[in-house]
Design a protein around this motif. Structure first.
Motif, PDB file in Angstrom:
ATOM      1  N   ILE A  17       0.838  -1.205   0.000  1.00  0.00           N
ATOM      2  CA  ILE A  17       0.000   0.000   0.000  1.00  0.00           C
ATOM      3  C   ILE A  17       0.874   1.256   0.000  1.00  0.00           C
ATOM      4  O   ILE A  17       0.576   2.217  -0.700  1.00  0.00           O
ATOM      5  CB  ILE A  17      -0.997  -0.006   1.183  1.00  0.00           C
ATOM      6  CG1 ILE A  17      -2.013  -1.133   1.007  1.00  0.00           C
ATOM      7  CG2 ILE A  17      -1.710   1.345   1.292  1.00  0.00           C
ATOM      8  CD1 ILE A  17      -2.959  -1.332   2.188  1.00  0.00           C
ATOM      9  N   GLU A  18       1.961   1.233   0.754  1.00  0.00           N
ATOM     10  CA  GLU A  18       2.860   2.392   0.802  1.00  0.00           C
ATOM     11  C   GLU A  18       3.487   2.696  -0.564  1.00  0.00           C
ATOM     12  O   GLU A  18       3.883   3.822  -0.821  1.00  0.00           O
ATOM     13  CB  GLU A  18       3.965   2.190   1.849  1.00  0.00           C
ATOM     14  CG  GLU A  18       3.517   2.487   3.258  1.00  0.00           C
ATOM     15  CD  GLU A  18       2.988   3.911   3.435  1.00  0.00           C
ATOM     16  OE1 GLU A  18       3.631   4.866   2.972  1.00  0.00           O
ATOM     17  OE2 GLU A  18       1.908   4.061   4.047  1.00  0.00           O
ATOM     18  N   LYS A  24      -4.155   9.704  -2.735  1.00  0.00           N
ATOM     19  CA  LYS A  24      -5.588   9.423  -2.549  1.00  0.00           C
ATOM     20  C   LYS A  24      -5.851   7.920  -2.634  1.00  0.00           C
ATOM     21  O   LYS A  24      -6.611   7.370  -1.845  1.00  0.00           O
ATOM     22  CB  LYS A  24      -6.432  10.158  -3.595  1.00  0.00           C
ATOM     23  CG  LYS A  24      -6.658  11.609  -3.285  1.00  0.00           C
ATOM     24  CD  LYS A  24      -7.295  11.797  -1.948  1.00  0.00           C
ATOM     25  CE  LYS A  24      -8.685  12.297  -1.938  1.00  0.00           C
ATOM     26  NZ  LYS A  24      -9.176  12.371  -0.552  1.00  0.00           N
ATOM     27  N   LYS A  25      -5.221   7.262  -3.616  1.00  0.00           N
ATOM     28  CA  LYS A  25      -5.405   5.798  -3.758  1.00  0.00           C
ATOM     29  C   LYS A  25      -4.792   5.072  -2.558  1.00  0.00           C
ATOM     30  O   LYS A  25      -5.322   4.072  -2.091  1.00  0.00           O
ATOM     31  CB  LYS A  25      -4.776   5.300  -5.060  1.00  0.00           C
ATOM     32  CG  LYS A  25      -5.682   5.500  -6.250  1.00  0.00           C
ATOM     33  CD  LYS A  25      -5.779   4.234  -7.073  1.00  0.00           C
ATOM     34  CE  LYS A  25      -6.853   4.352  -8.136  1.00  0.00           C
ATOM     35  NZ  LYS A  25      -6.823   5.501  -8.960  1.00  0.00           N
ATOM     36  N   ARG A  26      -3.677   5.591  -2.074  1.00  0.00           N
ATOM     37  CA  ARG A  26      -3.036   4.988  -0.897  1.00  0.00           C
ATOM     38  C   ARG A  26      -3.980   5.095   0.302  1.00  0.00           C
ATOM     39  O   ARG A  26      -4.201   4.133   1.032  1.00  0.00           O
ATOM     40  CB  ARG A  26      -1.705   5.702  -0.613  1.00  0.00           C
ATOM     41  CG  ARG A  26      -0.790   4.940   0.307  1.00  0.00           C
ATOM     42  CD  ARG A  26       0.588   5.576   0.458  1.00  0.00           C
ATOM     43  NE  ARG A  26       1.100   6.163  -0.763  1.00  0.00           N
ATOM     44  CZ  ARG A  26       1.464   7.434  -0.897  1.00  0.00           C
ATOM     45  NH1 ARG A  26       1.418   8.263   0.113  1.00  0.00           N
ATOM     46  NH2 ARG A  26       1.909   7.896  -2.050  1.00  0.00           N
ATOM     47  N   GLY A  29      -6.671   2.729  -0.089  1.00  0.00           N
ATOM     48  CA  GLY A  29      -6.147   1.389   0.175  1.00  0.00           C
ATOM     49  C   GLY A  29      -6.222   1.057   1.659  1.00  0.00           C
ATOM     50  O   GLY A  29      -6.644  -0.033   2.053  1.00  0.00           O
ATOM     51  N   TYR A  30      -5.851   2.025   2.495  1.00  0.00           N
ATOM     52  CA  TYR A  30      -5.923   1.815   3.948  1.00  0.00           C
ATOM     53  C   TYR A  30      -7.374   1.728   4.428  1.00  0.00           C
ATOM     54  O   TYR A  30      -7.700   0.927   5.315  1.00  0.00           O
ATOM     55  CB  TYR A  30      -5.165   2.909   4.703  1.00  0.00           C
ATOM     56  CG  TYR A  30      -3.671   2.717   4.659  1.00  0.00           C
ATOM     57  CD1 TYR A  30      -3.074   1.574   5.199  1.00  0.00           C
ATOM     58  CD2 TYR A  30      -2.843   3.658   4.060  1.00  0.00           C
ATOM     59  CE1 TYR A  30      -1.700   1.383   5.156  1.00  0.00           C
ATOM     60  CE2 TYR A  30      -1.467   3.480   4.018  1.00  0.00           C
ATOM     61  CZ  TYR A  30      -0.899   2.342   4.563  1.00  0.00           C
ATOM     62  OH  TYR A  30       0.457   2.155   4.511  1.00  0.00           O
ATOM     63  N   ASN A 112     -13.373   4.181  -8.733  1.00  0.00           N
ATOM     64  CA  ASN A 112     -12.336   5.211  -8.771  1.00  0.00           C
ATOM     65  C   ASN A 112     -11.842   5.543  -7.371  1.00  0.00           C
ATOM     66  O   ASN A 112     -10.660   5.728  -7.148  1.00  0.00           O
ATOM     67  CB  ASN A 112     -12.854   6.479  -9.450  1.00  0.00           C
ATOM     68  CG  ASN A 112     -13.031   6.284 -10.940  1.00  0.00           C
ATOM     69  OD1 ASN A 112     -12.202   5.670 -11.592  1.00  0.00           O
ATOM     70  ND2 ASN A 112     -14.139   6.777 -11.472  1.00  0.00           N
ATOM     71  N   LYS A 113     -12.814   5.642  -6.432  1.00  0.00           N
ATOM     72  CA  LYS A 113     -12.446   5.983  -5.051  1.00  0.00           C
ATOM     73  C   LYS A 113     -13.547   5.522  -4.111  1.00  0.00           C
ATOM     74  O   LYS A 113     -14.699   5.364  -4.504  1.00  0.00           O
ATOM     75  CB  LYS A 113     -12.178   7.477  -4.916  1.00  0.00           C
ATOM     76  CG  LYS A 113     -13.306   8.394  -5.352  1.00  0.00           C
ATOM     77  CD  LYS A 113     -12.850   9.841  -5.325  1.00  0.00           C
ATOM     78  CE  LYS A 113     -13.942  10.797  -5.717  1.00  0.00           C
ATOM     79  NZ  LYS A 113     -14.196  10.918  -7.134  1.00  0.00           N
TER      80      LYS A 113
END
Length: 140
Positions: A17-18, A24-26, A29-30, A112-113
């Motif tokens: 993930i890092e 924003k995607k990271r 991801g969290y 997308n998000k």
């Protein structure tokens, strides 16, 4: 003999993930890591180089092809976030009508998000997928 590419690995989920380029995607991801972990009760594991999976099941097709796969998972990819649910799960289509902005593939749902979707519907999709696969492929 066919060799599965997507196998469970010992790679770090957090390190993966890092390495996601988009902040924003990271962040998403969290968020997804928390949602999937809380909903499934399973610890996240890396499957192949880029899929974060939860739980696992063993499948065997009539053709004789067999292998292991995560019950559910996701991958924060460059273009979109891929969500992995059970192919053939019957309630998926009904739930997706209330899910929010997404597109679908054979086994994947693309977003997308996280802000584009209803998180409660995501939890329902996760639970349906896990239940369906545990029933279809019971542990021996």
């Amino acid at each position: 003999m066919y060799e599965l590419k997507t196998k469970e690995t010992d790679n770090s989920v957090m390190e993966f993930i890092e390495q996601v380029n988009s902040p924003k995607k990271r962040e998403d991801g969290y968020k997804l890591l928390d949602i999937f972990t809380e909903t499934t009760g399973y610890q996240a594991k890396m499957w192949g180089p880029s899929i974060i999976g939860f739980g696992s099941y063993h499948y065997k097709y009539e053709s004789g092809h067999e292998g292991d796969a995560p019950l559910v998972g996701f991958s924060p990819r460059k273009a979109k976030i891929s969500l992995y649910f059970a192919p053939g799960e019957t309630k998926r289509e009904e739930l997706l009508k209330k899910f929010g902005k997404h597109t679908t593939g054979k086994a994947c749902v693309y977003i997308n998000k996280v802000a584009d979707i209803d998180v409660e519907v995501l939890k329902a999709l996760i639970n349906e997928s896990v239940s369906f696969l545990k029933e279809k492929y019971p542990a021996k």
